[in-house]
Scaffold this motif. Structure first.
Motif, PDB file in Angstrom:
ATOM      1  N   GLY A  73       4.392  22.634  42.799  1.00  0.00           N
ATOM      2  CA  GLY A  73       3.198  22.436  41.971  1.00  0.00           C
ATOM      3  C   GLY A  73       2.993  20.975  41.630  1.00  0.00           C
ATOM      4  N   SER A  74       4.069  20.272  41.311  1.00  0.00           N
ATOM      5  CA  SER A  74       3.983  18.858  40.976  1.00  0.00           C
ATOM      6  C   SER A  74       3.520  18.038  42.168  1.00  0.00           C
ATOM      7  CB  SER A  74       5.342  18.330  40.496  1.00  0.00           C
ATOM      8  OG  SER A  74       5.734  18.996  39.320  1.00  0.00           O
ATOM      9  N   ILE A  75       4.022  18.363  43.334  1.00  0.00           N
ATOM     10  CA  ILE A  75       3.637  17.631  44.545  1.00  0.00           C
ATOM     11  C   ILE A  75       2.150  17.842  44.825  1.00  0.00           C
ATOM     12  CG2 ILE A  75       3.919  17.578  47.061  1.00  0.00           C
ATOM     13  CD1 ILE A  75       6.937  18.042  46.556  1.00  0.00           C
ATOM     14  N   GLU A  76       1.690  19.071  44.664  1.00  0.00           N
ATOM     15  CA  GLU A  76       0.261  19.344  44.894  1.00  0.00           C
ATOM     16  C   GLU A  76      -0.592  18.593  43.865  1.00  0.00           C
ATOM     17  OE1 GLU A  76      -2.955  20.177  46.740  1.00  0.00           O
ATOM     18  OE2 GLU A  76      -1.000  20.678  47.558  1.00  0.00           O
ATOM     19  N   ASP A  77      -0.140  18.530  42.618  1.00  0.00           N
ATOM     20  CA  ASP A  77      -0.863  17.765  41.592  1.00  0.00           C
ATOM     21  C   ASP A  77      -0.950  16.296  41.983  1.00  0.00           C
ATOM     22  OD1 ASP A  77      -1.170  20.068  40.104  1.00  0.00           O
ATOM     23  OD2 ASP A  77       0.440  19.580  38.682  1.00  0.00           O
ATOM     24  N   LEU A  78       0.149  15.746  42.478  1.00  0.00           N
ATOM     25  CA  LEU A  78       0.153  14.336  42.894  1.00  0.00           C
ATOM     26  C   LEU A  78      -0.790  14.102  44.071  1.00  0.00           C
ATOM     27  CD1 LEU A  78       3.941  13.484  42.591  1.00  0.00           C
ATOM     28  CD2 LEU A  78       2.084  12.613  41.174  1.00  0.00           C
ATOM     29  N   ARG A  79      -0.832  15.032  44.997  1.00  0.00           N
ATOM     30  CA  ARG A  79      -1.754  14.906  46.133  1.00  0.00           C
ATOM     31  C   ARG A  79      -3.204  14.886  45.654  1.00  0.00           C
ATOM     32  NH1 ARG A  79       1.496  19.095  49.739  1.00  0.00           N
ATOM     33  NH2 ARG A  79       2.861  17.639  50.809  1.00  0.00           N
ATOM     34  N   GLU A  80      -3.502  15.775  44.717  1.00  0.00           N
ATOM     35  CA  GLU A  80      -4.863  15.845  44.185  1.00  0.00           C
ATOM     36  C   GLU A  80      -5.221  14.553  43.451  1.00  0.00           C
ATOM     37  OE1 GLU A  80      -7.304  18.559  41.002  1.00  0.00           O
ATOM     38  OE2 GLU A  80      -5.774  19.535  42.224  1.00  0.00           O
ATOM     39  N   GLN A  81      -4.281  14.034  42.656  1.00  0.00           N
ATOM     40  CA  GLN A  81      -4.526  12.774  41.955  1.00  0.00           C
ATOM     41  C   GLN A  81      -4.725  11.640  42.941  1.00  0.00           C
ATOM     42  OE1 GLN A  81      -1.326  12.198  39.185  1.00  0.00           O
ATOM     43  NE2 GLN A  81      -1.887  13.969  37.940  1.00  0.00           N
ATOM     44  N   SER A  82      -3.969  11.655  44.016  1.00  0.00           N
ATOM     45  CA  SER A  82      -4.101  10.627  45.042  1.00  0.00           C
ATOM     46  C   SER A  82      -5.486  10.682  45.681  1.00  0.00           C
ATOM     47  CB  SER A  82      -3.012  10.806  46.100  1.00  0.00           C
ATOM     48  OG  SER A  82      -3.187   9.901  47.158  1.00  0.00           O
ATOM     49  N   ASP A  92      -8.177  11.906  44.298  1.00  0.00           N
ATOM     50  CA  ASP A  92      -9.124  11.448  43.275  1.00  0.00           C
ATOM     51  C   ASP A  92      -9.129   9.930  43.185  1.00  0.00           C
ATOM     52  OD1 ASP A  92      -9.676  14.102  42.749  1.00  0.00           O
ATOM     53  OD2 ASP A  92      -8.489  14.185  40.895  1.00  0.00           O
ATOM     54  N   PHE A  93      -7.953   9.337  43.196  1.00  0.00           N
ATOM     55  CA  PHE A  93      -7.837   7.879  43.116  1.00  0.00           C
ATOM     56  C   PHE A  93      -8.529   7.211  44.306  1.00  0.00           C
ATOM     57  CE2 PHE A  93      -5.570   3.919  44.090  1.00  0.00           C
ATOM     58  CZ  PHE A  93      -5.830   3.214  42.922  1.00  0.00           C
ATOM     59  N   LYS A  94      -8.304   7.765  45.494  1.00  0.00           N
ATOM     60  CA  LYS A  94      -8.950   7.199  46.689  1.00  0.00           C
ATOM     61  C   LYS A  94     -10.472   7.292  46.571  1.00  0.00           C
ATOM     62  CE  LYS A  94      -5.155   8.069  49.868  1.00  0.00           C
ATOM     63  NZ  LYS A  94      -4.646   8.919  50.946  1.00  0.00           N
ATOM     64  N   THR A  95     -10.962   8.418  46.078  1.00  0.00           N
ATOM     65  CA  THR A  95     -12.403   8.601  45.910  1.00  0.00           C
ATOM     66  C   THR A  95     -12.951   7.586  44.911  1.00  0.00           C
ATOM     67  OG1 THR A  95     -12.180  10.954  46.369  1.00  0.00           O
ATOM     68  CG2 THR A  95     -14.197  10.249  45.249  1.00  0.00           C
ATOM     69  N   ILE A  96     -12.261   7.428  43.798  1.00  0.00           N
ATOM     70  CA  ILE A  96     -12.701   6.477  42.770  1.00  0.00           C
ATOM     71  C   ILE A  96     -12.662   5.052  43.291  1.00  0.00           C
ATOM     72  CG2 ILE A  96     -12.082   5.471  40.535  1.00  0.00           C
ATOM     73  CD1 ILE A  96     -11.158   8.314  39.720  1.00  0.00           C
ATOM     74  N   SER A  97     -11.577   4.697  43.955  1.00  0.00           N
ATOM     75  CA  SER A  97     -11.461   3.323  44.452  1.00  0.00           C
ATOM     76  C   SER A  97     -12.504   3.034  45.530  1.00  0.00           C
ATOM     77  CB  SER A  97     -10.054   3.032  44.958  1.00  0.00           C
ATOM     78  OG  SER A  97      -9.732   3.876  46.029  1.00  0.00           O
ATOM     79  N   THR A  98     -12.799   4.016  46.375  1.00  0.00           N
ATOM     80  CA  THR A  98     -13.837   3.839  47.399  1.00  0.00           C
ATOM     81  C   THR A  98     -15.199   3.675  46.727  1.00  0.00           C
ATOM     82  OG1 THR A  98     -12.584   5.189  48.955  1.00  0.00           O
ATOM     83  CG2 THR A  98     -14.924   4.873  49.429  1.00  0.00           C
TER      84      THR A  98
END
Length: 70
Positions: free
Chosen positions: A45-54, A56-62
């Motif tokens: 679950g934690s790994i999936e949360d980190l993937r989702e945050q990643s 989101d971060f890529k989307t925001i930074s783009t």
């Protein structure tokens, strides 16, 4: 009681003790396996949360990079 009968009883007693020891160890192993499964679920679950945050971060930074260019 003959020597042969004594040896057979002794052997059965030893086998019962060994079986009891093996059963206890198998029980401990099964408990450890359950703990491992729970830990795996938590980490999964934690790994999936980190993937989702990643993502989101890529989307925001783009989005920010495109906004800056415009």
């Amino acid at each position: 009681m003959s020597k042969e009968e004594f040896e057979q009883r002794w052997a059965r007693k030893s086998l019962r003790e060994m079986l009891s020891t093996v059963e206890k160890r198998v029980g401990k192993l099964e408990e450890s396996m359950e703990d491992t499964k729970e830990l795996n679920n938590v980490l999964g679950g934690s790994i999936e949360d980190l993937r989702e945050q990643s993502r989101d971060f890529k989307t925001i930074s783009t989005t920010m990079a495109l906004s800056t260019r415009i």
